[in-house]
Every structure is written in structure tokens, then in C-alpha cells.
Design a protein around this motif. Structure first.
Motif, short mmCIF file in Angstrom:
data_model
loop_
_atom_site.label_atom_id
_atom_site.label_comp_id
_atom_site.label_asym_id
_atom_site.label_seq_id
_atom_site.Cartn_x
_atom_site.Cartn_y
_atom_site.Cartn_z
N ARG A 223 8.82 17.60 -50.70
CA ARG A 223 7.76 16.82 -50.17
C ARG A 223 7.95 15.88 -49.09
N ASP A 224 9.12 15.13 -49.39
CA ASP A 224 9.66 14.30 -48.22
C ASP A 224 9.68 15.14 -46.97
N THR A 225 10.26 16.08 -46.92
CA THR A 225 10.48 17.04 -45.64
C THR A 225 9.19 17.31 -45.06
N ALA A 226 8.13 17.85 -45.88
CA ALA A 226 6.63 17.90 -45.66
C ALA A 226 6.10 16.75 -44.77
N ILE A 227 6.32 15.85 -45.46
CA ILE A 227 5.56 14.68 -44.90
C ILE A 227 6.26 14.35 -43.72
N ALA A 228 7.51 14.29 -43.49
CA ALA A 228 8.32 13.99 -42.25
C ALA A 228 7.93 14.95 -41.07
N ILE A 269 -3.13 14.35 -45.24
CA ILE A 269 -2.77 15.71 -45.19
C ILE A 269 -1.89 16.01 -46.61
N PRO A 270 -2.46 17.04 -47.11
CA PRO A 270 -1.48 17.64 -48.33
C PRO A 270 -0.42 17.79 -47.85
N CYS A 271 0.52 17.47 -48.63
CA CYS A 271 2.04 17.82 -48.27
C CYS A 271 2.91 18.04 -49.47
#
Length: 322
Positions: A223-228, A269-271
Motif C-alpha cells: 500500500r505504501d508503494t501504491a500511495i507513493a 484514491i483507493p490504494c
């Protein structure tokens, strides 16, 4: 049931990759697809912006089932409405009836490149209405001459016409565009799950017509990668239409979004890979009254993992929940 679509986001992938992505979306079972039509990306980190209409032609030949749609084309500055009518009619033939023509009043980001200036919003809507009228007349196959407030057409005729013209969708963001879409559109297009937009659309003739929304998402097992990634490439989207329509280039979007934090993006945004979070984001569109929602997977090099996950988990969950 809400139909779930896939977005070919031209700002984040090259032309060959976009065609490959929509082939994958068809195989994964998406109900329809849409494509953005930009001259420039919003942010330099996105890094792409091929010509959408060439991609559409290739996509029509590479796929056999999935519907195709512009989301959206501006028929008022870069393109003359007569040329848009010709392109749309050709796409409807190439796709064997799978094409819908989504139109909007445009963004300065893309339309300023032809040096025609950038008028006020009400003028842009007047231009869009005149353009829609020209396009519809040309879809009849008649010879069209038109001398209006914004456009001239001289003895124009479309020589290759599909059996049925493509439906016309009109993008909305407020009362005036909703009124135009209700009167002139076959469907309405929006990027926010606002019930008020659809109610205004219905008040002016939109009742019973299709309503298509769009939702950015960022799938990743981390999830952290997606948010970044979402923050890097999509933080501009939190600025709102009134701001985004006026900015002239990626530098302006970068400056306008400089105070947007990763946490702000994660809230909007859903991440990650929580299926329930993605379903809930789509549900907001369903509850607002949308009949179709096109998902945008953020990250041009992350489409295949998203498509695999969507086929295995997300699409079944959406179809069993909505």
C-alpha cells in the motif's frame, strides 16, 4: 448492475502499450473501455501523451468485444468539429459499432497549443454546443454548410458512415454543462460521484440516459508503494475542475499541487490491494446514480498486475456487491 470499465490513460503509457493494455482489459472481462485525449500529460512524471485517435484505431482492430469511448475529446480548438465527426464515424465502422464519442469543453493544458487563446468557460460551452450540432448534422450523411458564431463549415459531407452513428456523451462539472448534456447528449460523463450533477442532467432531458463516471485507483500489493505512486502521478487530480481546466502545462499542475500530501491522495484514491476499499469507492458512484464507472489504474508500467488482480478478485467482488 453498474458496468465496470477500463481507462487507457494516454498520459502514462506509449501507444503500443495502450493497445496491449486494452487487449488485456478485454481478456480480463471489463465491460467497456475509455481513452483520454490529451496533447500533454498533467505532470512530467507521467511522461507520455500519444495521439488518442491513432491508438483507438489500433485498439478497434486488436479487440473484438470491448466497447471503446473517448473520455473525452474537445471538438472546439485542436480539432474542428467536422474533423471530429469524420474521425468518430470512421471509428464506429472500424469497431463494428462499439464506439461512443465522449466530448467536453476542454482544458487549457491541451488546447492552448494551437494558439487560439483560452476563452471564459461560458464561451467554451457555447462552442461545444455548436460543435455538437455540426457533428450530428454530419452524421446524417447530408452535405453541411454552416456559418455560426464560432465555426464555419463549407459543403462538408461524410462519405463513410456507419450503420448507426456513435452515441454522443458530454462531460459535465456544473449546472451549465449539465443543462447542455441533458439537451444535446445521449449520455453524461463526469469524474466525481456527485448526485447533484445527475439530477441537473435529468432536469434538462437526461432522464433514462446512461451516465458514466471515472475513478482513479492505484493497485499494488504494497500500500505504501501504491500511495507513493499515486502521489507522484495523480496529485494534480485533487485540484478540482475549475483549477485544472485553466492551467497551461505540467509545471503549472506541479505548482498547483505542491501542497498535496501523500495522505491527502490516499484519502481520495483507493490504494493497495484491499478489495473492499475499491468496491466502496465504486459504490459511491452507484449511490450517486451512475450506471458505468471506468477505473484508472495509476502507473503505466503497472497495468498487467492490475488487470490480473482485477480479473481474479476485483471484478468478481464488484459484480457480487453492486
Amino acid at each position: 448492475m453498474v458496468r465496470i470499465g477500463y481507462t487507457m490513460m494516454t498520459e502514462q503509457a506509449g501507444p503500443r502499450e495502450l493497445v496491449s493494455h486494452v487487449v488485456g482489459a478485454e481478456g480480463a472481462g471489463f465491460d467497456f473501455s475509455v481513452i483520454s485525449d490529451h496533447f500533454s500529460p498533467w505532470l512530467e512524471s507521467q511522461g507520455h501523451s500519444p495521439y488518442a485517435w491513432s491508438v483507438l484505431g489500433a485498439a478497434a482492430q486488436a479487440t473484438s468485444r470491448i466497447p471503446l469511448m473517448t473520455y473525452v475529446t474537445c471538438p472546439t480548438f485542436r480539432y474542428h468539429p467536422a474533423v471530429v465527426a469524420q474521425k468518430a464515424a470512421t471509428m464506429q465502422i472500424l469497431s463494428e459499432g462499439r464506439f461512443r464519442l465522449g466530448l467536453g469543453s476542454g482544458e487549457n493544458l491541451n488546447e492552448h497549443v494551437v494558439g487560439a487563446g483560452w476563452p471564459a468557460a461560458h464561451v467554451r460551452l457555447d462552442m461545444l454546443e455548436e460543435a455538437v450540432d455540426i457533428i450530428r448534422r454530419l452524421f446524417t450523411g447530408e452535405s453541411v454548410s454552416h456559418h455560426g458564431a464560432h465555426y464555419d463549415v463549407e459543403n462538408a459531407r461524410l462519405w463513410d458512415l456507419p450503420d448507426a452513428p456513435p452515441p454522443i456523451g458530454i462531460a459535465v462539472s456544473g449546472p451549465s454543462s449539465c443543462e447542455l448534456a441533458g439537451r444535446k447528449g445521449d449520455l453524461v460523463i463526469a469524474t466525481e460521484p456527485k448526485r447533484q450533477l445527475l439530477e441537473q442532467f435529468d432536469e434538462h432531458g437526461g432522464a433514462g440516459k446512461q451516465r458514466v463516471g471515472q475513478l482513479p485507483v492505484c493497485y499494488d500489493t504494497d500500500r505504501d508503494t501504491a500511495i507513493a505512486r499515486a502521489h507522484d502521478q495523480f496529485r494534480w487530480s485533487l485540484g478540482g475542475w475549475k483549477v485544472n481546466a485553466e492551467l497551461p502545462g505540467p509545471v503549472g499542475f506541479d505548482q498547483a499541487a505542491r501542497h498535496v500530501r501523500p495522505a491527502d491522495v490516499a484519502e481520495a484514491i483507493p490504494c493497495g490491494d484491499d478489495v473492499d476499499a475499491f468496491v466502496e469507492a465504486v459504490r459511491r458512484y452507484e449511490e450517486a446514480g451512475f450506471t458505468e464507472v471506468a477505473l484508472v489504474q495509476i502507473g503505466g508500467d503497472q497495468q498487467q498486475p492490475f488487470l490480473d488482480w482485477a480479473e481474479a478478485k476485483l471484478l468478481p467482488a464488484l459484480r457480487s456487491s453492486l
